[in-house]
Motif scaffolding. Structure first.
Motif, PDB file in Angstrom:
ATOM      1  N   ALA A  26       0.842  -1.209   0.000  1.00 24.67           N
ATOM      2  CA  ALA A  26       0.000   0.000   0.000  1.00 24.67           C
ATOM      3  C   ALA A  26       0.870   1.248   0.000  1.00 24.67           C
ATOM      4  CB  ALA A  26      -0.920  -0.005   1.215  1.00 24.67           C
ATOM      5  N   ARG A  29       2.245   2.107  -3.440  1.00 22.20           N
ATOM      6  CA  ARG A  29       1.255   2.764  -4.293  1.00 22.20           C
ATOM      7  C   ARG A  29       1.049   4.217  -3.885  1.00 22.20           C
ATOM      8  NH1 ARG A  29      -1.173  -2.313  -3.417  1.00 22.20           N
ATOM      9  NH2 ARG A  29      -2.670  -1.452  -1.906  1.00 22.20           N
ATOM     10  N   VAL A  30       0.994   4.469  -2.574  1.00 24.57           N
ATOM     11  CA  VAL A  30       0.770   5.829  -2.074  1.00 24.57           C
ATOM     12  C   VAL A  30       1.969   6.725  -2.381  1.00 24.57           C
ATOM     13  CG1 VAL A  30       0.492   7.230   0.018  1.00 24.57           C
ATOM     14  CG2 VAL A  30      -0.848   5.142  -0.271  1.00 24.57           C
ATOM     15  N   ARG A  33       2.031   7.561  -6.028  1.00 22.92           N
ATOM     16  CA  ARG A  33       0.943   8.457  -6.436  1.00 22.92           C
ATOM     17  C   ARG A  33       1.093   9.870  -5.868  1.00 22.92           C
ATOM     18  NH1 ARG A  33      -3.046   5.324  -4.884  1.00 22.92           N
ATOM     19  NH2 ARG A  33      -3.363   6.313  -2.851  1.00 22.92           N
ATOM     20  N   ASP A  43      -2.874   7.876   4.898  1.00 21.81           N
ATOM     21  CA  ASP A  43      -3.106   7.525   3.484  1.00 21.81           C
ATOM     22  C   ASP A  43      -2.744   6.062   3.236  1.00 21.81           C
ATOM     23  OD1 ASP A  43      -3.792  10.183   2.903  1.00 21.81           O
ATOM     24  OD2 ASP A  43      -1.707  10.729   2.493  1.00 21.81           O
ATOM     25  N   ILE A  44      -1.640   5.629   3.856  1.00 26.89           N
ATOM     26  CA  ILE A  44      -1.186   4.245   3.695  1.00 26.89           C
ATOM     27  C   ILE A  44      -2.198   3.286   4.322  1.00 26.89           C
ATOM     28  CG2 ILE A  44       0.627   2.584   4.291  1.00 26.89           C
ATOM     29  CD1 ILE A  44       2.601   4.963   4.249  1.00 26.89           C
ATOM     30  N   ARG A  46      -5.376   3.819   4.798  1.00 24.65           N
ATOM     31  CA  ARG A  46      -6.590   3.819   3.975  1.00 24.65           C
ATOM     32  C   ARG A  46      -6.391   2.955   2.732  1.00 24.65           C
ATOM     33  NH1 ARG A  46      -6.630   8.795   3.022  1.00 24.65           N
ATOM     34  NH2 ARG A  46      -7.556   9.362   5.030  1.00 24.65           N
ATOM     35  N   GLU A  47      -5.222   3.077   2.103  1.00 24.36           N
ATOM     36  CA  GLU A  47      -4.937   2.289   0.902  1.00 24.36           C
ATOM     37  C   GLU A  47      -4.910   0.797   1.225  1.00 24.36           C
ATOM     38  OE1 GLU A  47      -3.971   1.755  -3.160  1.00 24.36           O
ATOM     39  OE2 GLU A  47      -4.492   3.628  -2.132  1.00 24.36           O
ATOM     40  N   GLU A  49      -6.532  -0.526   3.636  1.00 20.26           N
ATOM     41  CA  GLU A  49      -7.835  -0.855   4.237  1.00 20.26           C
ATOM     42  C   GLU A  49      -7.672  -1.488   5.605  1.00 20.26           C
ATOM     43  OE1 GLU A  49      -9.941  -3.232   1.383  1.00 20.26           O
ATOM     44  OE2 GLU A  49     -10.354  -1.509   0.075  1.00 20.26           O
ATOM     45  N   ASP A 111       5.048   1.143 -10.061  1.00 19.91           N
ATOM     46  CA  ASP A 111       4.993   1.909  -8.807  1.00 19.91           C
ATOM     47  C   ASP A 111       6.287   1.765  -8.017  1.00 19.91           C
ATOM     48  OD1 ASP A 111       2.490   2.831  -9.361  1.00 19.91           O
ATOM     49  OD2 ASP A 111       1.425   1.405  -8.090  1.00 19.91           O
TER      50      ASP A 111
END
Length: 218
Positions: A26, A29-30, A33, A43-44, A46-47, A49, A111
């Motif tokens: 995760a 990806r964060v 992005r 943010d991590i 949330r990504e 979950e 990524d």
């Protein structure tokens, strides 16, 4: 009767490992992005979950997450490079294989490569001893290929392989950075794997012809 603990798999260890990898994936990806500086631990979470506090159960901060991404995810990549370096084949074949794999990494894990190029290699964190050792293994593998090539008479023996390896890897870094930033556009008229093979052969051809032994020079 056999106890339940002896028949039941150790799911605790597996779950811990799975969650840790989930966080790392995760984070990649964060970071890719949002960029490392703008990314937040929330943010991590949330990504991935998962609960925000669970991230801190495995990592003390996002700096440790980034360092772990390099140290752990880099290992498998380096093992593959070292496997090519120690395999049978000519210097040119090995260099093309290593170059194609490095370029192809962006096709497989864009990524991860983006994070490595933009957030690790081009930052002051790259100067940390652990990271220098990790990335240094790539240069050592390429230098080994060149050194073996010298021993077989395929590479000029009057050149320093430890310097030459930086030219090879440095050229690849510029190409990959160009692809990541969109400066170099991938030729969409052919499959990506074929395109990167062509680029790899171009890089090695330009590099190696200047290193050919006296008898092989045009």
């Amino acid at each position: 009767m056999m106890s339940t603990s002896s028949t039941r798999p150790n799911t605790g260890i597996q779950t811990r490992s799975d969650k840790r990898n989930l966080i790392l994936d995760a984070a990649i990806r964060v970071f890719a992005r949002n960029g490392f500086h703008k990314a937040r631990v929330s943010d991590i979470a949330r990504e991935a979950e998962i609960a925000y506090g669970l991230v801190y159960h495995y990592f003390k901060n996002k700096e440790e997450i980034l360092n772990t991404i390099l140290e752990e995810r880099w290992t498998g990549f380096i093992e593959a490079v070292e496997s090519i370096a120690t395999s049978h084949g000519t210097t040119e074949e090995k260099l093309v294989a290593i170059t194609a794999m490095i370029l192809g990494a962006y096709r497989v894990r864009p990524d991860w490569v983006k994070v490595f190029v933009l957030e690790i290699q081009r930052s002051s964190r790259f100067a940390e001893p652990g990271q220098i050792r990790a990335v240094g293994k790539l240069f050592q593998a390429v230098a080994r290929v060149l050194r073996d090539g010298q021993a077989k008479g395929e590479v000029r023996d009057d050149l320093d392989p430890d310097v030459a390896c930086y030219i090879v890897v440095g050229g690849l870094e510029i190409i990959i950075t160009g692809v990541v930033l969109g400066v170099i556009e991938v030729d969409q008229s052919q499959p990506e794997n074929e395109y990167y093979q062509k680029v790899a052969r171009t890089v090695v051809e330009i590099f190696l012809r200047g290193l050919a032994s006296e008898g092989d020079r045009p």
